[in-house]
Design a protein around this motif. Structure first.
Motif, PDB file in Angstrom:
ATOM      1  N   ALA A   1       4.669   5.237  10.224  1.00 49.29           N
ATOM      2  CA  ALA A   1       3.519   5.272  11.147  1.00 49.29           C
ATOM      3  C   ALA A   1       2.212   5.195  10.358  1.00 49.29           C
ATOM      4  O   ALA A   1       1.297   4.446  10.716  1.00 49.29           O
ATOM      5  CB  ALA A   1       3.557   6.556  11.978  1.00 49.29           C
ATOM      6  N   MET A   2       2.145   5.966   9.265  1.00 48.55           N
ATOM      7  CA  MET A   2       0.918   5.926   8.466  1.00 48.55           C
ATOM      8  C   MET A   2       0.778   4.572   7.764  1.00 48.55           C
ATOM      9  O   MET A   2      -0.336   4.074   7.594  1.00 48.55           O
ATOM     10  CB  MET A   2       0.902   7.060   7.439  1.00 48.55           C
ATOM     11  CG  MET A   2      -0.464   7.244   6.790  1.00 48.55           C
ATOM     12  SD  MET A   2      -0.420   8.189   5.271  1.00 48.55           S
ATOM     13  CE  MET A   2      -0.450   9.854   5.893  1.00 48.55           C
TER      14      MET A   2
ATOM     15  N   ASP B   1       4.684   7.757   5.588  1.00 49.99           N
ATOM     16  CA  ASP B   1       5.789   7.320   6.447  1.00 49.99           C
ATOM     17  C   ASP B   1       5.395   6.008   7.133  1.00 49.99           C
ATOM     18  O   ASP B   1       4.290   5.501   6.933  1.00 49.99           O
ATOM     19  CB  ASP B   1       6.160   8.404   7.469  1.00 49.99           C
ATOM     20  CG  ASP B   1       4.951   8.845   8.296  1.00 49.99           C
ATOM     21  OD1 ASP B   1       4.073   8.005   8.567  1.00 49.99           O
ATOM     22  OD2 ASP B   1       4.875  10.030   8.658  1.00 49.99           O
TER      23      ASP B   1
ATOM     24  N   ARG C   1      -3.460  -1.506   9.087  1.00 53.55           N
ATOM     25  CA  ARG C   1      -4.523  -1.874  10.042  1.00 53.55           C
ATOM     26  C   ARG C   1      -5.889  -1.713   9.380  1.00 53.55           C
ATOM     27  O   ARG C   1      -6.759  -2.571   9.500  1.00 53.55           O
ATOM     28  CB  ARG C   1      -4.385  -0.992  11.279  1.00 53.55           C
ATOM     29  CG  ARG C   1      -5.428  -1.247  12.372  1.00 53.55           C
ATOM     30  CD  ARG C   1      -6.557  -0.257  12.274  1.00 53.55           C
ATOM     31  NE  ARG C   1      -7.434  -0.344  13.437  1.00 53.55           N
ATOM     32  CZ  ARG C   1      -8.650   0.189  13.474  1.00 53.55           C
ATOM     33  NH1 ARG C   1      -9.136   0.827  12.424  1.00 53.55           N
ATOM     34  NH2 ARG C   1      -9.400   0.082  14.549  1.00 53.55           N
ATOM     35  N   ASP C   2      -6.059  -0.595   8.659  1.00 49.53           N
ATOM     36  CA  ASP C   2      -7.375  -0.317   8.077  1.00 49.53           C
ATOM     37  C   ASP C   2      -7.657  -1.147   6.830  1.00 49.53           C
ATOM     38  O   ASP C   2      -8.796  -1.462   6.542  1.00 49.53           O
ATOM     39  CB  ASP C   2      -7.490   1.176   7.745  1.00 49.53           C
ATOM     40  CG  ASP C   2      -7.763   2.004   8.993  1.00 49.53           C
ATOM     41  OD1 ASP C   2      -8.550   1.535   9.831  1.00 49.53           O
ATOM     42  OD2 ASP C   2      -7.184   3.090   9.143  1.00 49.53           O
ATOM     43  N   VAL C   3      -6.613  -1.478   6.085  1.00 49.44           N
ATOM     44  CA  VAL C   3      -6.833  -2.188   4.827  1.00 49.44           C
ATOM     45  C   VAL C   3      -6.776  -3.706   5.008  1.00 49.44           C
ATOM     46  O   VAL C   3      -7.567  -4.434   4.421  1.00 49.44           O
ATOM     47  CB  VAL C   3      -5.792  -1.739   3.774  1.00 49.44           C
ATOM     48  CG1 VAL C   3      -5.920  -2.556   2.492  1.00 49.44           C
ATOM     49  CG2 VAL C   3      -5.960  -0.258   3.468  1.00 49.44           C
TER      50      VAL C   3
ATOM     51  N   LEU D   1       0.844  -1.200   0.000  1.00 51.72           N
ATOM     52  CA  LEU D   1       0.000   0.000   0.000  1.00 51.72           C
ATOM     53  C   LEU D   1       0.874   1.243   0.000  1.00 51.72           C
ATOM     54  O   LEU D   1       2.087   1.158   0.170  1.00 51.72           O
ATOM     55  CB  LEU D   1      -0.936  -0.006   1.205  1.00 51.72           C
ATOM     56  CG  LEU D   1      -0.381  -0.283   2.598  1.00 51.72           C
ATOM     57  CD1 LEU D   1       0.431   0.884   3.131  1.00 51.72           C
ATOM     58  CD2 LEU D   1      -1.523  -0.590   3.555  1.00 51.72           C
TER      59      LEU D   1
ATOM     60  N   GLU E   1      -0.838   2.218  10.167  1.00 55.23           N
ATOM     61  CA  GLU E   1      -2.270   2.497  10.313  1.00 55.23           C
ATOM     62  C   GLU E   1      -3.048   2.104   9.055  1.00 55.23           C
ATOM     63  O   GLU E   1      -4.128   1.520   9.142  1.00 55.23           O
ATOM     64  CB  GLU E   1      -2.491   3.972  10.643  1.00 55.23           C
ATOM     65  CG  GLU E   1      -1.996   4.302  12.038  1.00 55.23           C
ATOM     66  CD  GLU E   1      -2.291   5.724  12.445  1.00 55.23           C
ATOM     67  OE1 GLU E   1      -2.960   6.441  11.698  1.00 55.23           O
ATOM     68  OE2 GLU E   1      -1.832   6.102  13.539  1.00 55.23           O
ATOM     69  N   ASN E   2      -2.473   2.417   7.895  1.00 54.51           N
ATOM     70  CA  ASN E   2      -3.154   2.020   6.660  1.00 54.51           C
ATOM     71  C   ASN E   2      -3.274   0.499   6.583  1.00 54.51           C
ATOM     72  O   ASN E   2      -4.297  -0.023   6.147  1.00 54.51           O
ATOM     73  CB  ASN E   2      -2.393   2.542   5.440  1.00 54.51           C
ATOM     74  CG  ASN E   2      -2.587   4.040   5.235  1.00 54.51           C
ATOM     75  OD1 ASN E   2      -3.388   4.657   5.937  1.00 54.51           O
ATOM     76  ND2 ASN E   2      -1.874   4.602   4.296  1.00 54.51           N
TER      77      ASN E   2
END
Lengths: 96, 254
Positions: free
Chosen positions: A34-35, A32, A41-43, A28, A38-39
């Motif tokens: 950290a993002m 950076d 986690r969400d995807v 994906l 999180e991405n």
């Protein structure tokens, strides 16, 4: 969407609840690390796929060259003796 | 304190969650990038899930009061804007991505401290809903805080857009901590959250994040009225779209 982002690509590895190892699940974009987590986690965990996430920026993954596959992998074809199947095990030895 | 107060309170919390969930769902398919489109859609689904639990509880209480049977769908789809008890903040239009994440941040910070207290409510149903929702909201707060910092302390343009969003939204934050009549009635019974208690926690957290985002709050006059059913013009349009199908085809299921 025409002004597409220049965010780098990240490879995502997820460890499932039962799993011992992190498995590659896809990639994906993120600005950076950290993002990227999180991405991921969400995807990739929205259907309870995992409980741990690793991210690696794709540019740091170095891969073997498919053109060299024959010289890389074919030589192992006739080396059956590399499998430990030629030993006579004594009867006393269990759990092998 | 009466059952009606608990019903009003529960509807107020449900309306907050549904309206913001619907606003966020307007981004689905339009997010700035696929990954964030999914992230905000996940948050929308979390909020609509919270709204469902709350509406189901309110519907049970209302049905027990006598009269025709009430369902969660009746509460979501067949009440008009003056029946809605959500805060003005959540009905504000999406604007750009910066305004959307700032609205989410203000509300998630509120929901975070709110649900943390509501877990200890003497109403077992509200307490259980709060416990489940808190895990979701903890992530919403983290996600939205990082976006506010990223954009506020980002480029010249992103900073300017966040300042504009702050000008547009700050005036709606005061209402979050203005107790309505039903909240005051419930407070002594240990059912409702004491808003005065969570206000300083919210201010501290919001202050920290805005500081890191290099943003300063405007000194605007605070607006209120949502909890009394007096809404901004935005809610009517939102409900018109959200309720269209049930209004045009009453009782339709799919």
């Amino acid at each position: 969407m025409e002004k597409q982002h220049n965010w780098p690509l990240w490879e995502i590895f997820i460890r499932s609840r039962q799993g011992l190892d992190h498995k590659h699940v896809g990639s994906l974009h993120a600005a950076d690390s950290a993002m990227a987590i999180e991405n991921a986690r969400d995807v990739y965990t929205r259907r309870m796929e995992g409980i741990s996430i690793w991210v690696v920026e794709s540019k740091y993954v170095h891969a073997s060259n498919p053109d060299e596959a024959s010289s890389f992998y074919d030589p192992a074809n006739d080396k059956v003796y590399r499998h430990p199947t030629f030993y006579d095990l004594p009867d006393e030895l269990k759990h092998m | 304190m009466t059952v009606q107060h608990t019903i009003d309170y529960t509807l107020h919390l449900a309306d907050n969650a549904l309206v913001l969930g619907h606003r966020n769902s307007e981004w689905t398919g339009h997010g700035p990038i696929l990954e964030q489109d999914i992230a905000l859609s996940n948050i929308a689904l979390d909020l609509i899930g919270q709204a469902r639990y709350l509406y189901q509880y309110a519907a049970r209480l209302m049905t027990m009061q006598g009269g025709p049977e009430v369902t969660e769908d009746v509460l979501a789809y067949l009440r008009d804007s003056w029946d809605y008890r959500n805060c003005l903040l959540v009905e504000q239009a999406n604007g750009d991505w910066g305004k959307t994440v700032l609205r989410q941040f203000f509300f998630s910070a509120y929901q975070y401290f709110f649900y943390r207290e509501l877990q200890h409510s003497r109403d077992a149903e509200l307490s259980a809903i709060a416990e489940k929702a808190l895990k979701e909201v903890t992530y919403h707060l983290r996600w939205s805080s990082e976006w506010v910092i990223r954009l506020g302390d980002g480029t010249e343009e992103s900073h300017a857009r966040m300042e504009k969003a702050l000008d547009q939204l700050w005036m709606y934050t005061g209402e979050l901590f203005q107790p309505a009549g039903f909240e005051q009635a419930l407070a002594p019974g240990g059912i409702a959250v004491d808003l005065g208690e969570i206000k300083p926690l919210w201010e501290l957290r919001v202050g920290e994040v805005l500081k890191e985002a290099t943003l300063t709050t405007p000194g605007s006059m605070m607006q209120q009225g949502g909890k009394q059913g007096k809404h901004t013009e935005h809610l009517g349009y939102l409900l018109a779209e959200m309720q269209f199908l049930q209004r045009a085809y009453p009782g339709n299921e799919w």
